[in-house]
Scaffold this motif. Structure first.
Motif, PDB file in Angstrom:
ATOM      1  N   GLN A 100     -58.405   4.695 -16.755  1.00 39.10           N
ATOM      2  CA  GLN A 100     -58.183   3.353 -16.218  1.00 39.10           C
ATOM      3  C   GLN A 100     -59.390   2.427 -16.390  1.00 39.10           C
ATOM      4  N   GLY A 101     -60.567   2.945 -16.104  1.00 35.51           N
ATOM      5  CA  GLY A 101     -61.759   2.122 -16.267  1.00 35.51           C
ATOM      6  C   GLY A 101     -62.006   1.746 -17.716  1.00 35.51           C
ATOM      7  N   SER A 102     -61.735   2.668 -18.623  1.00 39.43           N
ATOM      8  CA  SER A 102     -61.904   2.393 -20.051  1.00 39.43           C
ATOM      9  C   SER A 102     -60.927   1.331 -20.524  1.00 39.43           C
ATOM     10  N   LEU A 103     -59.687   1.389 -20.007  1.00 40.60           N
ATOM     11  CA  LEU A 103     -58.702   0.376 -20.367  1.00 40.60           C
ATOM     12  C   LEU A 103     -59.150  -1.005 -19.911  1.00 40.60           C
ATOM     13  N   ALA A 104     -59.621  -1.096 -18.671  1.00 38.01           N
ATOM     14  CA  ALA A 104     -60.097  -2.372 -18.155  1.00 38.01           C
ATOM     15  C   ALA A 104     -61.262  -2.902 -18.979  1.00 38.01           C
ATOM     16  N   GLU A 105     -62.198  -2.016 -19.312  1.00 33.64           N
ATOM     17  CA  GLU A 105     -63.377  -2.445 -20.066  1.00 33.64           C
ATOM     18  C   GLU A 105     -63.032  -2.806 -21.502  1.00 33.64           C
ATOM     19  N   ARG A 106     -62.056  -2.126 -22.091  1.00 32.69           N
ATOM     20  CA  ARG A 106     -61.649  -2.465 -23.455  1.00 32.69           C
ATOM     21  C   ARG A 106     -61.029  -3.860 -23.504  1.00 32.69           C
ATOM     22  N   CYS A 107     -60.281  -4.211 -22.462  1.00 34.29           N
ATOM     23  CA  CYS A 107     -59.715  -5.565 -22.381  1.00 34.29           C
ATOM     24  C   CYS A 107     -60.821  -6.593 -22.147  1.00 34.29           C
ATOM     25  N   ARG A 108     -61.744  -6.273 -21.231  1.00 35.93           N
ATOM     26  CA  ARG A 108     -62.829  -7.204 -20.934  1.00 35.93           C
ATOM     27  C   ARG A 108     -63.698  -7.416 -22.167  1.00 35.93           C
ATOM     28  N   ALA A 109     -63.979  -6.317 -22.884  1.00 36.69           N
ATOM     29  CA  ALA A 109     -64.790  -6.416 -24.101  1.00 36.69           C
ATOM     30  C   ALA A 109     -64.106  -7.294 -25.138  1.00 36.69           C
ATOM     31  N   GLY A 110     -62.791  -7.147 -25.263  1.00 38.36           N
ATOM     32  CA  GLY A 110     -62.049  -7.970 -26.209  1.00 38.36           C
ATOM     33  C   GLY A 110     -62.201  -9.451 -25.900  1.00 38.36           C
ATOM     34  N   GLY A 111     -62.152  -9.794 -24.615  1.00 37.73           N
ATOM     35  CA  GLY A 111     -62.301 -11.187 -24.219  1.00 37.73           C
ATOM     36  C   GLY A 111     -63.717 -11.698 -24.351  1.00 37.73           C
ATOM     37  N   ALA A 112     -64.694 -10.798 -24.254  1.00 31.91           N
ATOM     38  CA  ALA A 112     -66.103 -11.184 -24.328  1.00 31.91           C
ATOM     39  C   ALA A 112     -66.646 -11.165 -25.753  1.00 31.91           C
ATOM     40  N   GLY A 113     -65.823 -10.729 -26.713  1.00 32.98           N
ATOM     41  CA  GLY A 113     -66.275 -10.679 -28.100  1.00 32.98           C
ATOM     42  C   GLY A 113     -67.127  -9.478 -28.425  1.00 32.98           C
ATOM     43  N   ILE A 114     -67.037  -8.435 -27.606  1.00 32.76           N
ATOM     44  CA  ILE A 114     -67.775  -7.187 -27.843  1.00 32.76           C
ATOM     45  C   ILE A 114     -66.842  -6.218 -28.574  1.00 32.76           C
ATOM     46  N   PRO A 115     -67.143  -5.814 -29.802  1.00 27.88           N
ATOM     47  CA  PRO A 115     -66.182  -5.033 -30.583  1.00 27.88           C
ATOM     48  C   PRO A 115     -65.978  -3.605 -30.106  1.00 27.88           C
ATOM     49  N   ALA A 116     -66.997  -2.999 -29.473  1.00 22.60           N
ATOM     50  CA  ALA A 116     -66.882  -1.599 -29.056  1.00 22.60           C
ATOM     51  C   ALA A 116     -68.001  -1.273 -28.068  1.00 22.60           C
ATOM     52  N   ALA A 179     -56.446 -12.045 -19.302  1.00 17.24           N
ATOM     53  CA  ALA A 179     -56.396 -13.485 -19.564  1.00 17.24           C
ATOM     54  C   ALA A 179     -57.449 -13.884 -20.599  1.00 17.24           C
ATOM     55  N   MET A 180     -58.570 -13.175 -20.624  1.00 18.18           N
ATOM     56  CA  MET A 180     -59.646 -13.469 -21.563  1.00 18.18           C
ATOM     57  C   MET A 180     -59.330 -12.968 -22.970  1.00 18.18           C
ATOM     58  N   ALA A 181     -58.505 -11.933 -23.079  1.00 15.94           N
ATOM     59  CA  ALA A 181     -58.372 -11.198 -24.340  1.00 15.94           C
ATOM     60  C   ALA A 181     -57.156 -11.580 -25.169  1.00 15.94           C
ATOM     61  N   GLY A 182     -56.343 -12.517 -24.716  1.00 15.50           N
ATOM     62  CA  GLY A 182     -55.184 -12.926 -25.493  1.00 15.50           C
ATOM     63  C   GLY A 182     -55.506 -14.084 -26.421  1.00 15.50           C
ATOM     64  N   LYS A 183     -54.991 -14.039 -27.644  1.00 17.66           N
ATOM     65  CA  LYS A 183     -55.128 -15.199 -28.532  1.00 17.66           C
ATOM     66  C   LYS A 183     -54.426 -16.407 -27.907  1.00 17.66           C
ATOM     67  N   VAL A 184     -53.275 -16.147 -27.296  1.00 14.74           N
ATOM     68  CA  VAL A 184     -52.582 -17.153 -26.485  1.00 14.74           C
ATOM     69  C   VAL A 184     -52.347 -16.522 -25.121  1.00 14.74           C
TER      70      VAL A 184
END
Length: 237
Positions: A100-116, A179-184
């Protein structure tokens, strides 16, 4: 351009077969009910859905699973959906289970522009399969990649016409990072107010992350599991 849409039917314009979607919520709390209903109505198929849960059989993403709209689920907890289990075991549904924590962080990273990023969660389990492992301070970590989506659907308590969002209680779960990680990003809110009416100090998601917003209707707000106590002869059971 105005971000305000009249309803889910208008706000979901452009969603097509084969897209990757993020759907906020935790269990049945804070899920974008109106957007899910519209996805079901449209019958869009071949979807990859990123969501902490897969809903239940007759509500939430479970409705989409019954219509065979989802080809892949990227989730953390899926134990309340018998149809999900059936499709998984029969090979009809591709599933990627993530801590669960990894899923949350993967979404947050996507929105923050962090690739991995590297995390110790999942090392030594099936989650490790095919992933790079590196030691940090003598502890093994897995390389996890960021998640993004063509559309992110989130649900907030209040929002304004500029797209600023305020979440209430447990609904402030996966919604802000998705909300941060969607193109739309499409936000449905219980109450839509004019821009400037929200206290800036109370805003959880700035409007820059939200492209479309509408005031939802008819929220059921189901409880996934109800736990109660009863009193008998002075005792609580």
């Amino acid at each position: 351009m105005s971000k305000v849409y009249q309803n889910a039917r208008e706000a979901l314009d452009g969603v097509k077969d084969g897209m990757t979607l993020m759907l906020g919520g935790f269990g049945l709390c804070g899920i974008p009910e109106n957007s899910i209903s519209e996805l079901v109505r449209r019958g869009i198929t071949g979807l990859t859905c990123i969501s902490n849960n897969a809903g239940v059989d007759d509500f939430g993403i479970g409705l989409m699973l019954h219509q065979r709209q989802v080809s892949k689920m990227i989730s953390s907890y899926v134990g309340e959906n018998a149809e999900f289990e059936r499709q998984l075991l029969s090979g009809e549904l591709e599933v990627e289970l993530i801590p669960q924590g990894s899923l949350a962080e993967r979404c947050r990273a996507g929105g923050a522009g962090i690739p991995a990023f590297f995390t110790p969660a999942g090392y030594g389990t099936e989650v490790q399969d095919g992933k790079e492992v590196r030691d940090f301070n003598g502890k093994p970590h897995l390389l996890e990649t960021a998640l993004t989506a063509d559309f992110a659907f989130v649900k907030a308590w209040k929002g304004d016409e500029a797209g600023n969002l305020v979440f209430k209680g447990t609904a402030r779960n996966f919604n802000p990072m998705m909300a941060m990680a969607g193109k739309v990003t499409v936000a449905e809110v219980e109450e839509l107010v004019p821009a400037g009416e929200l206290d800036p100090n109370m805003i959880h998601t700035p409007g820059i992350f939200v492209q479309r917003i509408f005031e939802g209707v008819g929220y059921e707000k189901r409880i996934e599991k109800r736990t109660v106590t009863t009193k008998t002869e002075g005792n609580v059971t």
